[in-house]
Design an enzyme around this catalytic site. Sequence first.
Site, PDB file in Angstrom:
ATOM      1  N   LYS A 175       0.825  -1.212   0.000  1.00  0.00           N
ATOM      2  CA  LYS A 175       0.000   0.000   0.000  1.00  0.00           C
ATOM      3  C   LYS A 175       0.857   1.258   0.000  1.00  0.00           C
ATOM      4  O   LYS A 175       0.413   2.316  -0.443  1.00  0.00           O
ATOM      5  CB  LYS A 175      -0.886   0.035   1.238  1.00  0.00           C
ATOM      6  CG  LYS A 175      -1.709  -1.184   1.452  1.00  0.00           C
ATOM      7  CD  LYS A 175      -2.820  -1.289   0.466  1.00  0.00           C
ATOM      8  CE  LYS A 175      -3.597  -2.569   0.680  1.00  0.00           C
ATOM      9  NZ  LYS A 175      -4.806  -2.653  -0.089  1.00  0.00           N
TER      10      LYS A 175
HETATM   11  C1  LIG Z   1      -0.981  -7.730   2.503  1.00  0.00           C
HETATM   12  C2  LIG Z   1      -2.075  -7.676   1.492  1.00  0.00           C
HETATM   13  N1  LIG Z   1      -2.073  -8.560   0.506  1.00  0.00           N
HETATM   14  C3  LIG Z   1      -3.040  -8.569  -0.422  1.00  0.00           C
HETATM   15  C4  LIG Z   1      -4.084  -7.665  -0.384  1.00  0.00           C
HETATM   16  C5  LIG Z   1      -5.114  -7.688  -1.460  1.00  0.00           C
HETATM   17  O1  LIG Z   1      -4.913  -6.614  -2.348  1.00  0.00           O
HETATM   18  P1  LIG Z   1      -6.130  -6.026  -3.164  1.00  0.00           P
HETATM   19  O2  LIG Z   1      -7.116  -5.545  -2.175  1.00  0.00           O
HETATM   20  O3  LIG Z   1      -5.551  -4.940  -3.977  1.00  0.00           O
HETATM   21  O4  LIG Z   1      -6.680  -7.154  -3.963  1.00  0.00           O
HETATM   22  C6  LIG Z   1      -4.143  -6.737   0.654  1.00  0.00           C
HETATM   23  C7  LIG Z   1      -5.232  -5.741   0.807  1.00  0.00           C
HETATM   24  O5  LIG Z   1      -5.553  -5.007  -0.021  1.00  0.00           O
HETATM   25  C8  LIG Z   1      -3.082  -6.710   1.589  1.00  0.00           C
HETATM   26  O6  LIG Z   1      -3.067  -5.791   2.543  1.00  0.00           O
HETATM   27  N1  LIG Z   2      -6.569  -5.175   2.166  1.00  0.00           N
HETATM   28  C1  LIG Z   2      -6.925  -3.813   2.212  1.00  0.00           C
HETATM   29  C2  LIG Z   2      -8.393  -3.591   2.015  1.00  0.00           C
HETATM   30  C3  LIG Z   2      -8.679  -2.246   1.404  1.00  0.00           C
HETATM   31  O1  LIG Z   2      -8.178  -2.243   0.112  1.00  0.00           O
HETATM   32  P1  LIG Z   2      -7.992  -0.961  -0.806  1.00  0.00           P
HETATM   33  O2  LIG Z   2      -6.912  -1.357  -1.743  1.00  0.00           O
HETATM   34  O3  LIG Z   2      -9.278  -0.698  -1.454  1.00  0.00           O
HETATM   35  O4  LIG Z   2      -7.590   0.185   0.050  1.00  0.00           O
HETATM   36  C4  LIG Z   2      -6.368  -3.208   3.488  1.00  0.00           C
HETATM   37  O5  LIG Z   2      -5.323  -3.629   3.918  1.00  0.00           O
HETATM   38  O6  LIG Z   2      -6.965  -2.335   4.068  1.00  0.00           O
END
Ligand SMILES: Cc1ncc(COP(=O)(O)O)c(C=O)c1O
Ligand SMILES: N[C@@H](CCOP(=O)(O)O)C(=O)O
Length: 462
Positions: A112
């Site tokens: 993120k």
């Molecule tokens: C560590 C981790 N892996 C995978 C994901 C999944 O990613 P996305 O929500 O973009 O599919 C998330 C949350 O978004 C996450 O925090």
């Molecule tokens: N896994 C995510 C969930 C939110 O996902 P986002 O990509 O829409 O912000 C988290 O860690 O909060």
Amino acid sequence: MKYISTRGQAPELTFEDAMLTGLARDGGLYVPAEIPTMSKAEIAALAGLSYEEVAFRVMRPFLGDCFTDEEFRGIIARAYDGFGHAARAPLVQLAPNHFLLELFHGPTLAFKDFAMQLIGQLFETALKRRGESVTIVGATSGDTGSAAIQAFGGLDAVNVFILYPHGRVSEVQRRQMTTPTDANVHALAVDGDFDDCQAALKDMFNDFDFRDEVRLAGVNSINFARVLAQVVYYFTSAVSLGAPERKVSFTVPTGNFGDIFAGFIAKQMGLPIDQLVVATNQNDILHRCLSGQGYHKGETIPSISPSMDIQVSSNFERALFYAYGQDGGAVAQLMDELKSGGFEVSQGAMQALQEHYVSGRCSEAETSATITSERAASGELLCPHSAIGVKVANEQRNPAVPMVTLATAHPAKFPAAVEEASGIHPPLPPRMADLYDRSERVTRIANDLTTLETHIRKHIAH
Ligand SMILES: Cc1ncc(COP(=O)(O)O)c(C=O)c1O
Ligand SMILES: N[C@@H](CCOP(=O)(O)O)C(=O)O
């Protein structure tokens, strides 16, 4: 460059307006009206460039004239300056033709940070220029929240409220959200699961009186700028493995579908991607849907990969928009059906989805077993989310095509699950070594829209 809503009924916006708006006013998600492309020569020219320079070249066409080149270069430089690895997103080899893309060298140890650090800078530049301020509300299953609090903490023009599901994030994730001392950030532990937090956030956007009063903005992957920043590492990794001359595949641990959708954008831009593999945990609604079983909500079962404990996968709406030939009316109808539990995907749209995405699921036992086996095989200590990616990649990959599995978080964010599987307690980096000693500041709150909105109004006022 204009941005349009996946539900077809909201005003078209510029990149900057779409970024500051968050959810479209018809409830949809903004996407670029046209996806810019890069020629083979332009992609080849990325080889050997710094991460920051690739980021500039890949993202620049999406911004239109909202930021000058000089501004945008400065924003990118500041965004990635605090990363703990010179390559920003290094690739390590796990096995012949299988690579791990380490996306956890940012300030909060998860992928993120790549987007959040960038949009923190984009928001600051845009709001300063406009003389405006906003209220950011975010929903998190653990990582988005900590990255947002880190990126926006202390900025004058924003108040940040993060909704996380009480008791359903790891202790490190929780402490990353509850220990910062900046007065403009607020962690709210909601009695519910992640889907409840995300639904409350979308309800706030759809409550126009509240939305306009507090000048609501969003930093979840609702915000296309978040997705855009995640497109960059598909380019850096593919090019270092021989693209555009060679095809490359990606496996992505998936929950809200933002990261894998960034891969779809990279492919539409011209990056030669062979497979885009969606890897889910036991909350496998996406895998079931991509296997032709329709999209039907079930109960979210807490797992050792809590960030992926999601039923309503926000960005799947964007995937559906393209699968339905950019028909906003069809998407709006599906999202309406989802409110009552789920929907079936038409045959044509299913074919379109399966052209771009394959999928697999990983049980709890398989997640632990993969952490154990990968440590023994390659020496790499995986977080549970990344382990899900590795397991599904091993099942789906064509050995002749390089496969890149995205390592989405650092193992130290999930020490209990990692230690249980590997016998190793993954230490936090020295800069966070006192995380367990810092005092926490959090408000436990009911999963109720009025209660949440009242709390936010009151704390903005202060
Ligand atoms: C560590 C981790 N892996 C995978 C994901 C999944 O990613 P996305 O929500 O973009 O599919 C998330 C949350 O978004 C996450 O925090
Ligand atoms: N896994 C995510 C969930 C939110 O996902 P986002 O990509 O829409 O912000 C988290 O860690 O909060």
